[in-house]
Design an enzyme around this catalytic site. Sequence first.
Site, short mmCIF file in Angstrom:
data_model
loop_
_atom_site.label_atom_id
_atom_site.label_comp_id
_atom_site.label_asym_id
_atom_site.label_seq_id
_atom_site.Cartn_x
_atom_site.Cartn_y
_atom_site.Cartn_z
N SER A 154 -8.56 18.34 -11.47
CA SER A 154 -7.66 19.48 -11.70
C SER A 154 -6.46 19.16 -12.58
O SER A 154 -5.75 20.09 -12.99
CB SER A 154 -7.16 20.03 -10.35
OG SER A 154 -8.20 20.73 -9.70
N LYS A 157 -6.35 21.03 -15.80
CA LYS A 157 -5.84 22.40 -15.88
C LYS A 157 -4.54 22.48 -16.69
O LYS A 157 -4.26 23.52 -17.31
CB LYS A 157 -5.61 22.95 -14.47
CG LYS A 157 -6.89 23.07 -13.65
CD LYS A 157 -6.59 23.38 -12.19
CE LYS A 157 -7.87 23.42 -11.37
NZ LYS A 157 -7.62 23.60 -9.92
N TYR A 281 -15.98 24.50 -17.17
CA TYR A 281 -15.01 24.12 -16.14
C TYR A 281 -15.40 22.82 -15.44
O TYR A 281 -14.57 21.92 -15.27
CB TYR A 281 -14.86 25.26 -15.13
CG TYR A 281 -13.93 24.95 -14.00
CD1 TYR A 281 -12.55 24.93 -14.20
CD2 TYR A 281 -14.41 24.65 -12.73
CE1 TYR A 281 -11.68 24.62 -13.16
CE2 TYR A 281 -13.55 24.35 -11.69
CZ TYR A 281 -12.19 24.34 -11.91
OH TYR A 281 -11.34 24.03 -10.88
N TYR A 333 -0.91 22.67 -5.03
CA TYR A 333 -1.51 23.69 -4.17
C TYR A 333 -0.56 24.07 -3.05
O TYR A 333 0.62 24.30 -3.30
CB TYR A 333 -2.87 23.21 -3.64
CG TYR A 333 -3.75 22.65 -4.73
CD1 TYR A 333 -4.14 23.46 -5.80
CD2 TYR A 333 -4.18 21.33 -4.73
CE1 TYR A 333 -4.93 22.95 -6.82
CE2 TYR A 333 -4.97 20.82 -5.74
CZ TYR A 333 -5.34 21.65 -6.78
OH TYR A 333 -6.10 21.16 -7.81
N VAL A 351 -8.56 15.99 -7.34
CA VAL A 351 -9.22 15.54 -6.12
C VAL A 351 -9.93 14.19 -6.26
O VAL A 351 -10.45 13.68 -5.28
CB VAL A 351 -10.23 16.60 -5.59
CG1 VAL A 351 -9.51 17.86 -5.18
CG2 VAL A 351 -11.31 16.87 -6.61
#
Length: 397
Positions: A154, A157, A281, A333, A351
């Site tokens: 992530s 991103k 993705y 998050y 992760v």
Amino acid sequence: SEKKFLKKLGHFRPAFLQVGIATGCLRIGARPTQLGDGAERRCAIVACYRARDRLSRLKFNAWVHRLFRLSNEKGLDVFLLVCSRGRLHMRNDFDTVLNQILDELRPKLGGGTVAKYIPALAKIDPNKFGMAITTLNGEVFSAGDAEERFTIQSISKVFTLTLALGRTGSKLWDRVGREPSGSGFNSLVQLEHERGIPRNPLINAGAIVVTDVIVSSCANGNPIGEIVDFLQARTGSKSVAVDPEVARSERETGYRNAAVANFIKSFGNLKNDVEIVLDTYFSQCAIAMNCLELSRAMLYLAGGGRDPISGEKVVDPLRAKRINSLMLTCGHYDASGDFAFRVGLPAKSGVAGGIAAVLPRRLAIAVWSPGLNPQGNSLVGTMALEKFAEKTGYSVF
């Protein structure tokens, strides 16, 4: 001898004066309390002559850490001038800080749980730990397994958000919000309530919309190629690439992300074929980098949108500030608030155990430790960044 050392310092006097440093601030073994805070200079240069019989390593390390704290309080950049084999070097002493963090965290290595829901990530040794810093003037510092590659997941991103904003500008915010989610990174709950508009671009739903924007604007029909090219340019390394095993593993088990993408599509907020968007993705999440490369890649966000090493303008200063603000408020998050409380730096986690953070106008830092906490962020990596903030006093607050 000290006299010869001081004589060498004299050669640097013109350079010191260029940045407004008075020669009177040069001291051998100066204590932090002896350093002034005169407005006429932008930084304090501290000369340290490491004679074994004068300063033990333990005392030297403690002295360095006090200097870093002082520099943050007074808004100064502290450098050490260290005499080694007759040469004079000017550098930030982050090696000491990183190695001390590694030593202190050794008993914690292996803590947390690796991301077993992605089979390829379940194989990673949880005892791995790497950390690296790249400063705006190009200095690089590292500790542990900083040269071993891992998939950025992530953290990608941040880079896709940069690309998407470059292509659509503020129109992106019609399709994705800018608020913290307060929910898990792959949650479906908010999407239904907010009718397919993801809460922010750093959760999975928001990142899938961002990837859709890149797919739509891709001129060569190879969106993942454009993302990899961007990261190769940011790192200066052509070896940055997608890990095919991890990408395949994510495709085979990415049922929740497929549900998220189809749900967004049902509200009309996904313009391209779901399979094409998901394939891009999953591949972007499987890009493999090491801590050295990752800290280098984030440097444009520490440099106000400009890569200070290549000189390339990546984004304008306002956009860099806004991406940093999203990392601070949404980058971890539903643990983003706690991370801001403990560390106080804009950062994004992944992760696979990576975290990338920036200190605007100073440096970028990357840490990797595969074991995750319940929120899906690196357990030991978070501890390492908290220790870094404590030892240096560095924070955006």
